[in-house]
Design a protein around this motif. Structure first.
Motif, short mmCIF file in Angstrom:
data_model
loop_
_atom_site.label_atom_id
_atom_site.label_comp_id
_atom_site.label_asym_id
_atom_site.label_seq_id
_atom_site.Cartn_x
_atom_site.Cartn_y
_atom_site.Cartn_z
N ALA B 30 0.64 -0.95 -0.16
CA ALA B 30 -0.04 -0.12 0.10
C ALA B 30 1.03 0.84 -0.09
O ALA B 30 0.38 2.41 -0.90
N ALA B 34 1.10 4.09 -3.08
CA ALA B 34 0.29 5.50 -2.51
C ALA B 34 2.26 6.32 -2.72
O ALA B 34 1.75 7.75 -2.84
N TYR B 94 0.63 15.41 -3.84
CA TYR B 94 0.18 14.60 -1.98
C TYR B 94 -0.53 13.02 -2.34
O TYR B 94 0.30 12.51 -3.16
N ALA B 95 -0.24 12.45 -1.65
CA ALA B 95 -0.14 10.80 -0.76
C ALA B 95 -1.67 11.05 -0.67
O ALA B 95 -1.81 11.13 0.59
N VAL B 96 -2.55 9.41 -0.87
CA VAL B 96 -3.67 9.30 -0.16
C VAL B 96 -3.28 7.59 1.03
O VAL B 96 -2.69 7.16 0.80
N ALA B 97 -3.40 8.21 1.90
CA ALA B 97 -2.65 7.86 3.47
C ALA B 97 -3.99 6.68 3.36
O ALA B 97 -3.60 5.26 4.47
N ARG B 103 -13.55 6.03 6.04
CA ARG B 103 -12.42 7.64 6.12
C ARG B 103 -11.69 7.25 4.70
O ARG B 103 -10.82 6.57 4.13
N VAL B 105 -8.27 9.71 4.09
CA VAL B 105 -7.26 10.26 4.34
C VAL B 105 -6.54 10.92 3.58
O VAL B 105 -5.61 10.19 2.39
N VAL B 107 -2.93 13.36 2.07
CA VAL B 107 -1.61 14.07 2.74
C VAL B 107 -1.13 15.41 2.33
O VAL B 107 -1.40 14.75 0.49
N ARG B 125 -15.60 9.82 6.79
CA ARG B 125 -14.63 10.81 7.26
C ARG B 125 -13.68 11.27 6.37
O ARG B 125 -13.38 10.41 5.41
N ARG B 129 -4.31 16.67 4.70
CA ARG B 129 -3.57 17.44 6.42
C ARG B 129 -2.71 17.77 5.33
O ARG B 129 -2.76 17.68 4.47
N ILE B 163 -7.88 21.08 12.86
CA ILE B 163 -7.60 21.22 13.65
C ILE B 163 -5.74 21.20 13.10
O ILE B 163 -5.53 21.12 12.46
#
Lengths: 196, 372
Positions: B30, B34, B94-97, B103, B105, B107, B125, B129, B163
């Motif tokens: 993975a 990514a 970017y990277a798909v975490a 979810r 996420v 990055v 979600r 980031r 956040i």
């Protein structure tokens, strides 16, 4: 998955930097087991842990061409994982509890072993984050104070001091909780701060 | 009061604990995907261009403020799973975490990434980031841009929780964080692109026709003053040709997560459990001593034909047959099945070792051939 000796890791890193794809995969798998365990004990359980591990693995993959070999690949990976874990903790300060099924999913252990690892994780969760980091690096990963200091971005003496305080607080915590901690996945209890 | 567990004993247990190797196999695969996720390459900073950068930037700012949608170049649109699409600015990285049922996420390392999450039957979600900032939403369109000064978040539709180091901030549609002039036009073109698209599921070539009244691809009510309430209730318009062509069909995605189609999820009483969760349950069953149930769960996963989790589950089934059930014949058959179906898998060496153990238990150790 058994730990790979340091010399073998260094050789894998050299081959990986020379473009050997198989060595890259083997090296990253060996480093994954280090990083997974480290972040498990530093962040606890839950999706945030999976995210932090995944981010660390991506970072290792991308940083590998620039790895200079000043430290061992294991220490290098631990340092990167520590930075990622700190970022993750800033984003999500929750430290979820969870039962032994977390350990069963991650480690190759039986139910009794998982219960003990869960006790360790919950006890660590009750520590101040800085002391927890020092204890994980010096206690579980057996880094020297100098290595831990570099990974934590502080002095060796400070790392050693945090480790000593963490150990004392953990012993007090375990004595206070007694055998119930083996069976009850309770929420972490804040510990008393110790002046450093 | 009874004595508590000894710290040195727990420490020794933690030192000796070995992470399951199959997790390493899946995680490294993975991470490699990514790390090589589609991203527009950096454009170098030429010294000659830098000399006139101040004048050019001032001119560009005026043009962007006056005609933001015409001035900004089109962003590359990438679908991630069934409910998320992102638009990446030129030069963005970017990277798909994470991308699973619960979810997504992403990055953001450099540049601006605008994301849209389509509503669905289950909560999801979506987090972007970048530079120690995380922006999270459960159904909205927003942009995160990262440069040398840090991250900027601009919300085009819905509400986003940001956040940052100084705490959490709720940012509503039309607003941006932090305060300052940089967020005003951020991601406006990309947001318009995304708001014009139907859900990624509907963009897939094999997508089945869905009810045209299902408001998955809503009208762009935040895209401009021309949008009306009747537009929002109308059937989804087809995507514009330029945006359609820009959608990357091969989205980076965790193969472990089998996300149900949005429409199917709405109709079905219960959604299928992701393979990674079924694998965790199988491991838990085995650890608790329920060998038959664990074996059954592993064989179900193996039968799913998933390239990541099916071979891992099949090897676990071999171990259960050998250890817990003491059935070397069955272990041998499953090992042969593994060798035939996934001959190049990373766990094939383990499979050969387990096959040899089964052969030795059957008194046929001589048949245990060394690997080719």
């Amino acid at each position: 998955m058994a730990p790979v000796p340091t010399e073998q890791l260094a050789a894998l890193a050299r081959r990986a930097q020379a473009g050997d794809a198989a060595a890259t995969t083997e090296l990253l798998r060996a480093l994954y087991v280090v990083v997974r365990k480290q972040i498990h004990f530093i962040l606890g359980a839950g999706p945030a842990v999976d995210d932090a591990v995944q981010e660390t693995m991506i970072a290792l993959h991308r940083a590998l061409p620039g790895f200079r070999g000043d430290a061992s690949p294991r220490t290098w990976a631990i340092t990167i994982a520590m930075r990622t874990a700190r970022r993750q903790r800033r984003r999500d300060a929750r430290h979820p509890g969870g039962g032994e099924d977390v350990e069963v999913a991650v480690f190759d252990v039986d139910q009794a072993g998982a219960a003990e690892l869960a006790v360790m994780r919950r006890a660590l969760a009750a520590l101040d984050p800085k002391k927890r980091e020092a204890f994980v690096l010096m206690g579980i990963f057996e880094l020297t104070a100098a290595e831990a200091g570099r990974a934590l971005g502080t002095f060796a003496n400070t790392a050693a001091s945090r480790f000593r305080h963490a150990r004392a607080e953990l012993e007090a915590y375990l004595a206070r909780r007694g055998d119930e901690s083996l069976t009850t996945p309770a929420a972490p209890t804040p510990l008393t701060e110790v002046d450093q | 009061m009874s004595a508590g567990p000894d710290l040195d004993h727990l420490l020794a247990r933690a030192r000796q604990a070995e992470v399951r190797p199959e997790l390493a196999v899946a995680a490294v695969a993975a991470a490699a995907r990514a790390a090589h996720a589609p991203a527009v390459a950096h454009r170098p900073w030429w010294p000659g261009i830098a000399a006139g950068a101040g004048l050019a930037l001032a001119l560009a700012a005026v043009v962007l403020l006056a005609w933001p949608r015409r001035a900004a170049p089109p962003a590359a649109v990438v679908a991630i799973g069934d409910r998320v699409a992102i638009a990446v600015s030129p030069g963005g990285r970017y990277a798909v975490a994470a991308a699973d049922d619960e979810r997504t996420v992403v990055v953001v390392e450099r540049g601006a990434v605008t994301a849209r999450l389509w509503p669905g039957a289950r909560p999801h979600r979506l987090a972007l980031r970048g530079a120690d900032v995380e922006a999270t939403a459960t159904g909205t369109v927003f942009t995160v841009a990262v440069d040398d000064r840090g991250a900027t978040v601009r919300v085009h539709e819905g509400t986003v929780q940001v956040i940052a180091a100084d705490g959490a901030h709720a940012v509503a549609a039309g607003a941006w964080w932090p305060d300052g002039p940089g967020g005003r036009a951020l991601g406006a073109v990309a947001a318009t692109q995304l708001l014009a698209l139907p859900a990624p599921r509907a963009l897939a070539p094999d997508a089945t026709a869905r009810d045209s009244t299902t408001p998955i691809a809503r009208a762009p009510d935040a895209a401009g003053p021309e949008a009306t309430a009747s537009d929002a209730a109308a059937p989804s318009p087809p995507p514009p040709p330029a945006a359609d062509a820009a959608v990357a069909a091969a989205a980076p995605r965790d193969p472990a997560a089998v996300t149900p189609p949005i429409d199917a999820a709405a109709d079905a009483p219960t959604a299928p459990v992701p393979l990674v969760e079924r694998w965790r349950r199988a491991r838990l069953l085995r650890a608790q001593g329920h060998a038959d149930a664990a074996l059954s769960a592993c064989l179900d996963i193996a039968a799913a034909g998933d390239p990541t989790w099916s071979p891992i589950a099949l090897v676990e089934a071999i171990r259960i047959e050998l250890d817990a059930r003491a059935a070397p014949e069955a272990a041998l058959a499953r090992a042969d099945q593994m060798l035939a179906r996934w001959p190049a898998h990373a766990l094939i060496a383990d499979t050969r070792a387990l096959r040899c153990r089964a052969l030795r238990q059957l008194g046929r150790g001589a048949e245990c051939a060394p690997p080719p």
